[in-house]
Design an enzyme around this catalytic site. Structure first.
Site, PDB file in Angstrom:
ATOM      1  N   ASP A  96     -36.894  -7.850  -1.421  1.00 15.20           N
ATOM      2  CA  ASP A  96     -36.215  -8.813  -2.293  1.00 15.20           C
ATOM      3  C   ASP A  96     -37.226  -9.231  -3.356  1.00 15.20           C
ATOM      4  O   ASP A  96     -38.289  -9.759  -3.039  1.00 15.20           O
ATOM      5  CB  ASP A  96     -35.798 -10.021  -1.439  1.00 15.20           C
ATOM      6  CG  ASP A  96     -34.604 -10.746  -1.999  1.00 15.20           C
ATOM      7  OD1 ASP A  96     -34.555 -10.916  -3.219  1.00 15.20           O
ATOM      8  OD2 ASP A  96     -33.735 -11.145  -1.206  1.00 15.20           O
ATOM      9  N   ASP A 192     -33.396 -10.613  -7.330  1.00 14.64           N
ATOM     10  CA  ASP A 192     -32.760 -11.929  -7.250  1.00 14.64           C
ATOM     11  C   ASP A 192     -32.359 -12.419  -8.651  1.00 14.64           C
ATOM     12  O   ASP A 192     -33.141 -12.272  -9.607  1.00 14.64           O
ATOM     13  CB  ASP A 192     -33.781 -12.895  -6.634  1.00 14.64           C
ATOM     14  CG  ASP A 192     -33.197 -14.244  -6.302  1.00 14.64           C
ATOM     15  OD1 ASP A 192     -32.219 -14.284  -5.550  1.00 14.64           O
ATOM     16  OD2 ASP A 192     -33.738 -15.259  -6.801  1.00 14.64           O
ATOM     17  N   GLU A 233     -28.836  -8.756  -8.203  1.00 16.40           N
ATOM     18  CA  GLU A 233     -27.946  -9.891  -7.989  1.00 16.40           C
ATOM     19  C   GLU A 233     -27.698 -10.492  -9.364  1.00 16.40           C
ATOM     20  O   GLU A 233     -28.626 -10.983 -10.002  1.00 16.40           O
ATOM     21  CB  GLU A 233     -28.580 -10.932  -7.066  1.00 16.40           C
ATOM     22  CG  GLU A 233     -27.567 -12.005  -6.689  1.00 16.40           C
ATOM     23  CD  GLU A 233     -28.194 -13.331  -6.305  1.00 16.40           C
ATOM     24  OE1 GLU A 233     -27.585 -14.062  -5.529  1.00 16.40           O
ATOM     25  OE2 GLU A 233     -29.289 -13.645  -6.814  1.00 16.40           O
ATOM     26  N   HIS A 305     -26.786 -14.270   2.861  1.00 17.51           N
ATOM     27  CA  HIS A 305     -27.459 -15.494   3.314  1.00 17.51           C
ATOM     28  C   HIS A 305     -27.056 -16.728   2.502  1.00 17.51           C
ATOM     29  O   HIS A 305     -27.433 -17.838   2.865  1.00 17.51           O
ATOM     30  CB  HIS A 305     -28.970 -15.277   3.218  1.00 17.51           C
ATOM     31  CG  HIS A 305     -29.411 -15.066   1.807  1.00 17.51           C
ATOM     32  ND1 HIS A 305     -29.069 -13.936   1.087  1.00 17.51           N
ATOM     33  CD2 HIS A 305     -30.107 -15.844   0.961  1.00 17.51           C
ATOM     34  CE1 HIS A 305     -29.553 -14.044  -0.132  1.00 17.51           C
ATOM     35  NE2 HIS A 305     -30.190 -15.184  -0.242  1.00 17.51           N
ATOM     36  N   ASP A 306     -26.357 -16.528   1.392  1.00 16.92           N
ATOM     37  CA  ASP A 306     -25.865 -17.645   0.575  1.00 16.92           C
ATOM     38  C   ASP A 306     -24.377 -17.901   0.801  1.00 16.92           C
ATOM     39  O   ASP A 306     -23.864 -18.935   0.397  1.00 16.92           O
ATOM     40  CB  ASP A 306     -26.022 -17.346  -0.930  1.00 16.92           C
ATOM     41  CG  ASP A 306     -27.471 -17.212  -1.368  1.00 16.92           C
ATOM     42  OD1 ASP A 306     -28.344 -17.838  -0.747  1.00 16.92           O
ATOM     43  OD2 ASP A 306     -27.714 -16.476  -2.354  1.00 16.92           O
TER      44      ASP A 306
HETATM   45  O1  ISL Z   1     -26.123 -19.771  -3.266  1.00 20.95           O
HETATM   46  C1  ISL Z   1     -25.407 -19.878  -4.227  1.00 20.95           C
HETATM   47  C2  ISL Z   1     -24.358 -20.820  -4.212  1.00 20.95           C
HETATM   48  O2  ISL Z   1     -24.498 -21.537  -3.074  1.00 20.95           O
HETATM   49  C3  ISL Z   1     -25.561 -19.052  -5.400  1.00 20.95           C
HETATM   50  O3  ISL Z   1     -25.130 -19.646  -6.546  1.00 20.95           O
HETATM   51  C4  ISL Z   1     -27.010 -18.664  -5.514  1.00 20.95           C
HETATM   52  O4  ISL Z   1     -27.764 -19.755  -5.931  1.00 20.95           O
HETATM   53  C5  ISL Z   1     -27.137 -17.551  -6.498  1.00 20.95           C
HETATM   54  O5  ISL Z   1     -26.358 -16.515  -6.016  1.00 20.95           O
HETATM   55  C6  ISL Z   1     -28.573 -17.121  -6.587  1.00 20.95           C
HETATM   56  O6  ISL Z   1     -29.056 -16.815  -5.320  1.00 20.95           O
HETATM   57  C7  ISL Z   1     -30.338 -16.305  -5.180  1.00 20.95           C
HETATM   58  O7  ISL Z   1     -31.316 -17.049  -5.865  1.00 20.95           O
HETATM   59  C8  ISL Z   1     -31.539 -18.362  -5.400  1.00 20.95           C
HETATM   60  C9  ISL Z   1     -31.708 -18.439  -3.882  1.00 20.95           C
HETATM   61  O8  ISL Z   1     -31.648 -19.774  -3.462  1.00 20.95           O
HETATM   62  C10 ISL Z   1     -30.669 -17.634  -3.162  1.00 20.95           C
HETATM   63  O9  ISL Z   1     -30.891 -17.653  -1.775  1.00 20.95           O
HETATM   64  C11 ISL Z   1     -30.711 -16.256  -3.717  1.00 20.95           C
HETATM   65  O10 ISL Z   1     -29.861 -15.371  -3.049  1.00 20.95           O
HETATM   66  C12 ISL Z   1     -32.779 -18.846  -6.085  1.00 20.95           C
HETATM   67  O11 ISL Z   1     -33.805 -17.923  -5.905  1.00 20.95           O
END
Ligand code: ISL
Length: 510
Positions: A96, A192, A233, A305-306
């Site tokens: 990641d 990310d 992402e 995980h989100d």
């Molecule tokens: O988790 C979300 C909503 O609850 C998403 O909007 C998320 O913030 C977005 O997809 C980005 O996610 C990624 O970057 C973030 C991190 O907190 C997430 O875990 C990651 O997947 C910041 O690095």
């Protein structure tokens, strides 16, 4: 193994997958100990959420050193062992890459703060006067640094300052991070929030696509990625923009979140819930499938995980619906991503209000958010420890860092492995089928018109026998709307002339 031709990627959230030393936190040796399971399941790549040194304000998405492993997860020797032992089983490791921002404790930031004229002075986004713009985790996007006497920009928490991608040196440093991991033998990268590198902070625009495209192209050109799977992402990209990046060779697939947002009120953010409508699920999937019907590929996933468990959010945890979603997803065109625990039907569980840990949820509750919304959409619900089974065969012999007050009877790996009719076995068969069936993997997609509560689509490829994927999205028993040949795989063991609640199968289409 050609990483670009990946069949199924399995996402491991290391903190919650397997603890090997009893401290209640999952770790790399824990992942190593479960490689035989992953190999049995048949996946060919593992996406590891961040395991780098981090103060952990956002569970590792605040990286303080991209070239070291956080002691919580183990050491670089453990990482090398994982890469090696996974490879022995034909499994690649995807890292990641958190490229949009670092931790405020990263050396680049500390130097940038102290020495505006120094080598890292321009690595972050500094302004004398901030504008008003909301960050993703609540609060504004600018924080004052008394050390530098300026404000720095952060799309997420103040502890996650955004890098200045307009600075060529930033792109070169990040290319160095990619090269470091490629040399260690990883087979893919998941970038990310990669669309955010092209933001325009002064005009308050999260995405300037031509800029983002140029920066990403520049990054990828500096590293040999020809045999690596590149996943972005990027919730803000349109299908045409994604196709452009795929043509550039900058990304192979992109995570888009339109499906995940189906239970939200449009444009109101993730916490404002709306009733889930299966017809919209079908329409959204169909739109994305059509966009990549001929060229390019979709990413296929329900959870990560989100994104807490889709079966809890949409189908009240119903195990029949979990099987239906499995067949529906594995029939589509694209690369499936399986999030740990999904294969045993893990639900959102139940977390005591005082146990919530995720920065986003804690901020939301502190500012008047509701527990009802958190129980559906709070990210901790996606991060509950993996359900392996009872006794010695559990996530941890210690106290897990996050606990569920509710466990669903029989939904764990050791129970489901013994039952060949289980969801776990269905996933295993679906993964195997995609590996051998070219139509499923590479075939074109075409919707077969039916009523809204059914989703039927056709997959076809040159002279191969076409397939039909027949899915009942509803809890009703309904007639089968098409002529079907032999079934290759099904949620039910016995064929019936009617489609039972949430029944789904893949059959030949003569
Ligand atoms: O988790 C979300 C909503 O609850 C998403 O909007 C998320 O913030 C977005 O997809 C980005 O996610 C990624 O970057 C973030 C991190 O907190 C997430 O875990 C990651 O997947 C910041 O690095």
């Amino acid at each position: 193994m050609d990483a670009k031709q990946m069949n199924t990627v399995y996402q491991v959230y290391p903190k919650s997958f397997q603890d090997s030393d009893g401290d209640g936190v999952g770790d790399l040796q824990g992942v190593v100990s479960r490689l035989d399971y992953l190999s049995w399941l048949g996946v060919d790549m593992v996406w590891l959420n961040p395991v780098y040194v981090s103060p952990g304000y956002d569970n590792g998405y605040d990286v303080a050193d991209y070239a070291r492993i956080d002691p919580m997860f183990g050491s670089m020797e453990d990482m090398d062992e994982l890469i090696r032992k996974a490879k022995d089983r034909g499994i690649g490791i995807m890292m990641d890459i958190v490229a949009n921002h670092t931790s405020h404790q990263h050396d680049w930031f500390l130097q940038s703060e102290r020495d505006p004229e120094g080598a890292y002075g321009d690595f972050y986004i500094w302004r004398d006067t901030p504008n008003e713009w909301s960050s993703f985790f609540g609060g504004g996007t600018w924080t004052y640094s008394p050390i530098r006497g300026q404000y720095y920009f952060h799309a997420f928490a103040p502890e996650q300052p955004d890098l200045n991608w307009g600075n060529e040196q930033v792109r070169t440093e990040m290319a160095g991070v990619l090269a470091f991991w490629a040399e260690r033998g990883v087979t893919g990268f998941r970038f990310d929030v990669i669309d955010l590198i092209g933001k325009d902070v002064d005009r308050k625009r999260w995405l300037d696509f031509p800029l983002m495209r140029r920066y990403l192209k520049d990054l990828v050109a500096q590293v040999d990625t020809s045999s690596l799977l590149l996943v972005g992402e990027a919730g803000g990209l349109t299908p045409d923009e994604i196709l452009a990046l795929q043509r550039d060779g900058s990304l192979d697939v992109v995570f888009n979140f339109e499906v995940c947002a189906l239970d939200e009120q449009a444009g109101q953010g993730k916490w404002k819930l709306a009733p889930f409508e299966p017809s919209r699920l079908k329409a959204t999937l169909d739109t994305w499938q059509r966009a990549f019907a001929v060229e390019g590929r979709n990413s296929l996933f329900w959870n990560n995980h989100d994104q807490p468990r889709a079966i809890s959010r949409w189908y009240d945890g119903d195990e029949r619906a979990a099987k239906m979603l499995a067949v529906l997803l594995y029939g589509l065109k694209g690369i499936p991503f399986l999030y740990q625990g999904e294969e045993v039907g893990m639900t959102n569980g139940m977390i005591a209000p005082e146990d919530y840990q995720d920065i986003e949820t804690v901020n939301y509750l502190r500012t008047g958010g509701t527990l009802d919304a958190v129980r559906m959409k709070g990210r901790d619900h996606a991060r509950l420890p993996m359900e392996w089974g009872e006794g010695a065969d559990t996530f941890s012999t210690g106290t897990p860092w996050l606990r569920s007050l509710h466990h669903d009877e029989g939904r764990d790996v050791s129970t489901m492995r013994l039952d060949e009719t289980s969801l776990l076995h269905l996933y295993r068969e679906l993964i195997a089928l995609r590996r051998t069936n070219r139509v499923l993997r590479d075939g074109a997609y075409e919707l077969v018109p039916t009523e809204d509560h059914l989703y039927v689509y056709r997959r076809f490829l040159a002279e191969e026998t076409p397939l039909l994927v027949v899915v009942n999205l509803s809890p009703d028993t309904v007639p089968i709307p098409v002529e079907c040949g032999d079934r290759l795989i099904a949620t039910e063991q016995v064929e019936s002339p009617m489609l039972r609640p949430y029944e789904a199968f893949i059959c030949y289409n003569f």
